[in-house]
Design an enzyme around this catalytic site. Structure first.
Site, PDB file in Angstrom:
ATOM      1  N   ARG A 263     -13.518  -9.272   7.779  1.00 58.27           N
ATOM      2  CA  ARG A 263     -13.269  -8.344   6.677  1.00 58.27           C
ATOM      3  C   ARG A 263     -13.987  -7.008   6.895  1.00 58.27           C
ATOM      4  O   ARG A 263     -13.713  -6.043   6.187  1.00 58.27           O
ATOM      5  CB  ARG A 263     -13.738  -8.960   5.352  1.00 58.27           C
ATOM      6  CG  ARG A 263     -12.996 -10.217   4.982  1.00 58.27           C
ATOM      7  CD  ARG A 263     -13.684 -10.935   3.858  1.00 58.27           C
ATOM      8  NE  ARG A 263     -13.572 -10.265   2.583  1.00 58.27           N
ATOM      9  CZ  ARG A 263     -12.547 -10.378   1.749  1.00 58.27           C
ATOM     10  NH1 ARG A 263     -11.528 -11.142   2.075  1.00 58.27           N
ATOM     11  NH2 ARG A 263     -12.519  -9.729   0.613  1.00 58.27           N
TER      12      ARG A 263
ATOM     13  N   LYS B 170      -7.838  -0.169  19.127  1.00 63.44           N
ATOM     14  CA  LYS B 170      -7.810   0.103  17.689  1.00 63.44           C
ATOM     15  C   LYS B 170      -8.457   1.447  17.374  1.00 63.44           C
ATOM     16  O   LYS B 170      -7.982   2.214  16.554  1.00 63.44           O
ATOM     17  CB  LYS B 170      -8.533  -1.026  16.935  1.00 63.44           C
ATOM     18  CG  LYS B 170      -8.517  -0.865  15.419  1.00 63.44           C
ATOM     19  CD  LYS B 170      -7.107  -0.997  14.862  1.00 63.44           C
ATOM     20  CE  LYS B 170      -6.982  -0.623  13.421  1.00 63.44           C
ATOM     21  NZ  LYS B 170      -5.594  -0.274  13.058  1.00 63.44           N
TER      22      LYS B 170
ATOM     23  N   GLU C 172       5.089   1.229  20.165  1.00 65.26           N
ATOM     24  CA  GLU C 172       3.790   0.635  20.507  1.00 65.26           C
ATOM     25  C   GLU C 172       3.808  -0.889  20.429  1.00 65.26           C
ATOM     26  O   GLU C 172       3.046  -1.548  21.117  1.00 65.26           O
ATOM     27  CB  GLU C 172       2.650   1.228  19.668  1.00 65.26           C
ATOM     28  CG  GLU C 172       2.672   0.899  18.199  1.00 65.26           C
ATOM     29  CD  GLU C 172       1.456   1.466  17.449  1.00 65.26           C
ATOM     30  OE1 GLU C 172       0.400   1.625  18.044  1.00 65.26           O
ATOM     31  OE2 GLU C 172       1.616   1.740  16.241  1.00 65.26           O
TER      32      GLU C 172
ATOM     33  N   ASN D  79     -18.199  -7.875  -5.142  1.00 62.47           N
ATOM     34  CA  ASN D  79     -17.202  -7.140  -4.361  1.00 62.47           C
ATOM     35  C   ASN D  79     -16.360  -6.378  -5.366  1.00 62.47           C
ATOM     36  O   ASN D  79     -15.908  -6.957  -6.345  1.00 62.47           O
ATOM     37  CB  ASN D  79     -16.357  -8.167  -3.581  1.00 62.47           C
ATOM     38  CG  ASN D  79     -15.125  -7.567  -2.946  1.00 62.47           C
ATOM     39  OD1 ASN D  79     -15.010  -6.351  -2.836  1.00 62.47           O
ATOM     40  ND2 ASN D  79     -14.214  -8.423  -2.527  1.00 62.47           N
ATOM     41  N   GLY D  80     -16.185  -5.070  -5.183  1.00 59.10           N
ATOM     42  CA  GLY D  80     -15.347  -4.302  -6.115  1.00 59.10           C
ATOM     43  C   GLY D  80     -16.084  -3.079  -6.629  1.00 59.10           C
ATOM     44  O   GLY D  80     -17.100  -2.662  -6.081  1.00 59.10           O
TER      45      GLY D  80
ATOM     46  N   HIS E 161      21.263  19.520  18.278  1.00 60.09           N
ATOM     47  CA  HIS E 161      20.764  20.562  19.177  1.00 60.09           C
ATOM     48  C   HIS E 161      20.319  19.994  20.522  1.00 60.09           C
ATOM     49  O   HIS E 161      19.513  20.616  21.216  1.00 60.09           O
ATOM     50  CB  HIS E 161      19.616  21.330  18.499  1.00 60.09           C
ATOM     51  CG  HIS E 161      20.059  22.031  17.255  1.00 60.09           C
ATOM     52  ND1 HIS E 161      20.855  23.159  17.277  1.00 60.09           N
ATOM     53  CD2 HIS E 161      19.864  21.731  15.946  1.00 60.09           C
ATOM     54  CE1 HIS E 161      21.114  23.525  16.041  1.00 60.09           C
ATOM     55  NE2 HIS E 161      20.524  22.682  15.202  1.00 60.09           N
TER      56      HIS E 161
ATOM     57  N   GLU F 267       7.060   7.872  12.302  1.00 57.02           N
ATOM     58  CA  GLU F 267       6.213   6.681  12.226  1.00 57.02           C
ATOM     59  C   GLU F 267       6.998   5.422  12.623  1.00 57.02           C
ATOM     60  O   GLU F 267       6.478   4.556  13.327  1.00 57.02           O
ATOM     61  CB  GLU F 267       5.645   6.551  10.802  1.00 57.02           C
ATOM     62  CG  GLU F 267       4.812   5.307  10.543  1.00 57.02           C
ATOM     63  CD  GLU F 267       3.581   5.165  11.438  1.00 57.02           C
ATOM     64  OE1 GLU F 267       3.229   6.100  12.155  1.00 57.02           O
ATOM     65  OE2 GLU F 267       2.990   4.065  11.421  1.00 57.02           O
TER      66      GLU F 267
ATOM     67  N   CYS G 215     -15.959  -6.294   0.895  1.00 54.45           N
ATOM     68  CA  CYS G 215     -17.117  -7.184   0.959  1.00 54.45           C
ATOM     69  C   CYS G 215     -16.670  -8.639   1.076  1.00 54.45           C
ATOM     70  O   CYS G 215     -15.540  -8.980   0.740  1.00 54.45           O
ATOM     71  CB  CYS G 215     -17.948  -7.046  -0.309  1.00 54.45           C
ATOM     72  SG  CYS G 215     -18.357  -5.339  -0.674  1.00 54.45           S
TER      73      CYS G 215
ATOM     74  N   TRP H 139     -19.412  -3.900   2.364  1.00 56.91           N
ATOM     75  CA  TRP H 139     -18.639  -2.763   2.896  1.00 56.91           C
ATOM     76  C   TRP H 139     -18.869  -1.666   1.876  1.00 56.91           C
ATOM     77  O   TRP H 139     -18.366  -1.737   0.754  1.00 56.91           O
ATOM     78  CB  TRP H 139     -17.174  -3.203   2.970  1.00 56.91           C
ATOM     79  CG  TRP H 139     -16.135  -2.181   3.269  1.00 56.91           C
ATOM     80  CD1 TRP H 139     -15.508  -1.357   2.381  1.00 56.91           C
ATOM     81  CD2 TRP H 139     -15.534  -1.901   4.538  1.00 56.91           C
ATOM     82  NE1 TRP H 139     -14.576  -0.595   3.018  1.00 56.91           N
ATOM     83  CE2 TRP H 139     -14.565  -0.904   4.335  1.00 56.91           C
ATOM     84  CE3 TRP H 139     -15.722  -2.408   5.824  1.00 56.91           C
ATOM     85  CZ2 TRP H 139     -13.779  -0.401   5.367  1.00 56.91           C
ATOM     86  CZ3 TRP H 139     -14.929  -1.896   6.850  1.00 56.91           C
ATOM     87  CH2 TRP H 139     -13.987  -0.903   6.619  1.00 56.91           C
TER      88      TRP H 139
HETATM   89  O1  M6R Z   1      -8.338   5.705  13.380  1.00 54.18           O
HETATM   90  P1  M6R Z   1      -7.337   6.831  13.397  1.00 54.18           P
HETATM   91  O2  M6R Z   1      -6.510   6.871  12.153  1.00 54.18           O
HETATM   92  O3  M6R Z   1      -7.986   8.152  13.680  1.00 54.18           O
HETATM   93  O4  M6R Z   1      -6.389   6.502  14.613  1.00 54.18           O
HETATM   94  C1  M6R Z   1      -5.373   7.376  14.978  1.00 54.18           C
HETATM   95  C2  M6R Z   1      -4.422   6.747  15.961  1.00 54.18           C
HETATM   96  O5  M6R Z   1      -5.094   6.348  17.125  1.00 54.18           O
HETATM   97  C3  M6R Z   1      -3.709   5.528  15.372  1.00 54.18           C
HETATM   98  O6  M6R Z   1      -3.049   5.850  14.190  1.00 54.18           O
HETATM   99  C4  M6R Z   1      -2.691   4.969  16.378  1.00 54.18           C
HETATM  100  O7  M6R Z   1      -1.642   5.870  16.541  1.00 54.18           O
HETATM  101  C5  M6R Z   1      -2.175   3.599  15.940  1.00 54.18           C
HETATM  102  N1  M6R Z   1      -2.079   2.737  17.067  1.00 54.18           N
HETATM  103  C6  M6R Z   1      -0.845   3.645  15.300  1.00 54.18           C
HETATM  104  O8  M6R Z   1      -0.382   2.394  14.946  1.00 54.18           O
END
Ligand code: M6R
Length: 608
Positions: free
Chosen positions: A27, A603, A491, A101-102, A507, A484, A2, A75
């Site tokens: 936010r 995103k 990316e 908020n909280g 392998h 990861e 929030c 939120w």
């Molecule tokens: O919103 P989501 O967690 O479902 O998104 C999944 C992927 O699209 C997301 O994690 C993507 O791989 C990111 N760009 C990783 O940094």
């Protein structure tokens, strides 16, 4: 997360408060509202959705002339994202209004007490409970500051609050406990907000309230004291040099860096309300009426799937629930989904809108499986369509590269493993307490360590910035972290990177290694260390350079050894993860890439 703003000054408060809320939009929020005292009564205007919905409503009302007011972007945590639950909330007498908020952890207990005294509630929020608790204390304590403090001493949890009363229309009160709240000190006007950008065009002079402090603020003065005993606190006024845009990034160069550095607080906040006072049991009320699954299929994409792969280790070892992890884009098209009795599906998604994950959820439900959603965005499609939802509470993640979301997903997966383990009897109270203790020690340690880790990442990124390829190696719970690390490097910096289970190198992939193909080896001081050490030697024998991420006292034959503090058990992942993120961040920034918005990426991937 929030956003709160409060204003006492000489300008019309309502338009100013709305303008401030706009600067907190980053936010994230699902509803908004404002309040001021006009002709002896509160005027409260609220709207579901974005601020333009609130502005539309305000435009149909006579303009408010009040020069003190407050506002909120919500939120959702308790109750659906709708106008009824939006803030500000009024007390039953309509003499007090509150934005918050909280989470007030014991709000149900307080609500029951107040209901017994005749209070009625019009929303599902803990905030409405709190404003009525303050009203109840005010009945016996005429000094509002004291009544506010009495109420806060009864309420447990995390909060940032702004309170107004019709008795003092030109004053607001503020309080803070484990949620951000900053005073802005102007000339003939004062402000409070969840974040500095809200009031930055009006003043650069700020007072950072500390946890457990409250304040009484009018246009020409402010008084800060401790909530517990009302003892006065003197704060020096600091001057902020940032502009609004960098203030939204908290002074960091990029949102990604800010979000990496938020992880210690997220770990602490996400534990709030989920662990018993004795710390030997975990509360996940969302799952109380659901059986412990006999088998679990985790379905997700990208970083969320790596969190799922990491979670598999902890779920299998603590809760003894067999887990398989599937990539959503594959799972959704499986010809036949076979579920055994009491098998469940867990879908993980930060955004809650990823098309493949949503389709996988629908497919699993059509085939008769119960689905739990693990999401960050409240009210998202996955959160709404799952049979049960757990929220990660990481706050909005703005950088396209997911960082803090993974940390919060790992935390909730750990809590699920402990919760189910306790229900099945596979973990004892003592074992839960040990893991909880490990987690609770992380925020302080990470706050201390992250700046040094950032410096190390900077140094290593300069040294390895010419690489065109990278291997990331790990074993056991570090294998998903290797995946990861490789995803983050790809990316952000567009350097080709592959994550491998370290033992799998021989392998085939090892054929690629030469003096310009380095490897990033994740080798915490655990039972698998000797095995990863052998894999490092194999890479070095082919002239491959190795960065080894390890713990103090470990002797490794690597070109660069990066030492981070040792953490017991699987919780080591919470220290390894930010190291990987910082390395990729620094590499991308050094190479001049668009860190927060890498090319070709979105995103929220809402298309197939
Ligand atoms: O919103 P989501 O967690 O479902 O998104 C999944 C992927 O699209 C997301 O994690 C993507 O791989 C990111 N760009 C990783 O940094």
């Amino acid at each position: 997360m929030c956003g709160i703003v409060g204003y006492a000054g000489h300008r019309p408060a309502v338009p100013l408060v709305v303008e401030e809320l706009h600067r907190l939009e980053y936010r994230g929020y699902d509803s908004a509202g404002v309040a001021c005292v006009q002709q002896g009564a509160f005027r409260v205007v609220k709207a579901e959705g974005k601020l333009n919905a609130l502005e539309m409503k305000l435009s149909t009302e006579p303009p408010a002339t009040a020069t003190t007011g407050m506002g909120h972007t919500r939120w959702a945590t308790h109750g659906a994202p709708c106008e009824r639950n939006a803030h500000p909330h009024l007390s039953n007498s309509a003499k007090l209004a509150l934005v918050h908020n909280g989470i007030i952890e014991n709000y149900l207990e307080i609500k029951n007490e107040l209901t017994a005294k005749g209070y009625v509630f019009h929303s599902e929020t803990d905030t409405e409970v709190l404003v009525n608790l303050i009203e109840d204390c005010h009945k016996s304590e005429p000094d509002l500051m004291k009544a506010f403090s009495m109420a806060l001493c009864k309420a447990h949890g995390a909060y940032a609050i702004c309170l107004m009363s019709i008795e003092e229309p030109d004053v607001f009160y503020a309080a803070r406990m484990s949620a951000p709240l900053i005073l802005g000190v102007g000339t003939g006007e004062n402000f409070v907000a969840s974040d500095i950008p809200a009031f930055l065009p009006y003043t650069r002079r700020v007072v950072f309230l500390e946890n457990g402090e409250m304040a009484r603020v009018d246009k020409s003065s402010f008084r800060v004291c401790r909530i517990a005993d009302l003892s006065p606190v003197e704060h020096s006024i600091e001057t902020i040099e940032w502009d609004v845009q960098s203030a939204q990034k908290g002074g960091y160069r990029h949102f990604m860096l800010k979000e990496i550095f938020e992880q210690p607080d997220i770990l602490r906040d996400s534990m709030t309300g989920r662990v018993s006072a004795s710390r030997d049991s975990v509360r996940l009320h969302e799952l109380d009426d659901f059986p412990v699954p006999a088998r679990l299929t985790i379905v997700a994409c990208g970083t969320s799937s790596h969190a799922g792969m990491w979670g598999r280790h902890i779920l299998e070892s603590m809760a003894r629930v067999p887990v398989q992890v599937e990539i959503a884009s594959e799972y959704r098209y499986k010809e036949r989904l076979l579920f055994s009795k009491d098998e469940m599906v867990l879908v993980i998604s930060q955004s809650g809108e990823t098309a493949d994950t949503l389709a996988a959820l629908r497919r699993a439900r059509e085939c008769g499986a119960a689905v739990i959603g693990l999401c960050n965005v409240v009210g998202s499609s996955i959160a709404r369509e799952a049979d049960r939802v757990l929220y990660t509470q990481a706050g909005p993640e703005i950088s396209v590269a997911s960082t803090k979301a993974m940390c919060s997903q790992m935390l909730v997966l750990t809590l699920m493993a402990l919760y189910w383990g306790a229900r099945k009897g596979t973990v004892s109270g003592g074992e839960i307490a040990a893991v909880v203790q490990d987690i609770l020690s992380l925020p302080e340690m990470l706050h201390k360590e992250l700046p040094g880790m950032h410096e190390k990442a900077k140094m290593l990124s300069r040294k390895y910035s010419q690489a065109k390829n990278f291997f990331y190696l790990g074993r056991g719970h570090c294998y998903p972290l290797a995946l990861e690390g490789a995803l983050k490097l790809k990316e952000l910096s567009y350097i080709h990177a592959e994550g491998y289970a370290a033992g799998e190198m021989k392998h085939g992939p090892i054929a690629l290694v030469d003096s310009v193909f380095p490897a990033f080896a994740i080798c915490p001081d655990d039972a698998l260390l000797p095995k990863v050490k052998s894999n490092i030697v194999e890479v070095q024998a082919r002239q491959g350079k190795v960065i080894a991420l390890t713990n103090p006292g470990v002797d490794l034959p690597a070109e660069d050894v990066w030492v981070v503090p040792k953490v017991n058990s699987l919780m080591a992942g919470f220290v390894i993860l930010p190291a990987l993120q910082l390395f990729s961040y620094e590499m991308a920034d050094y190479l001049g890439k668009d860190v927060d918005q890498p090319r070709n990426l979105a995103k929220s991937v809402t298309v197939e």
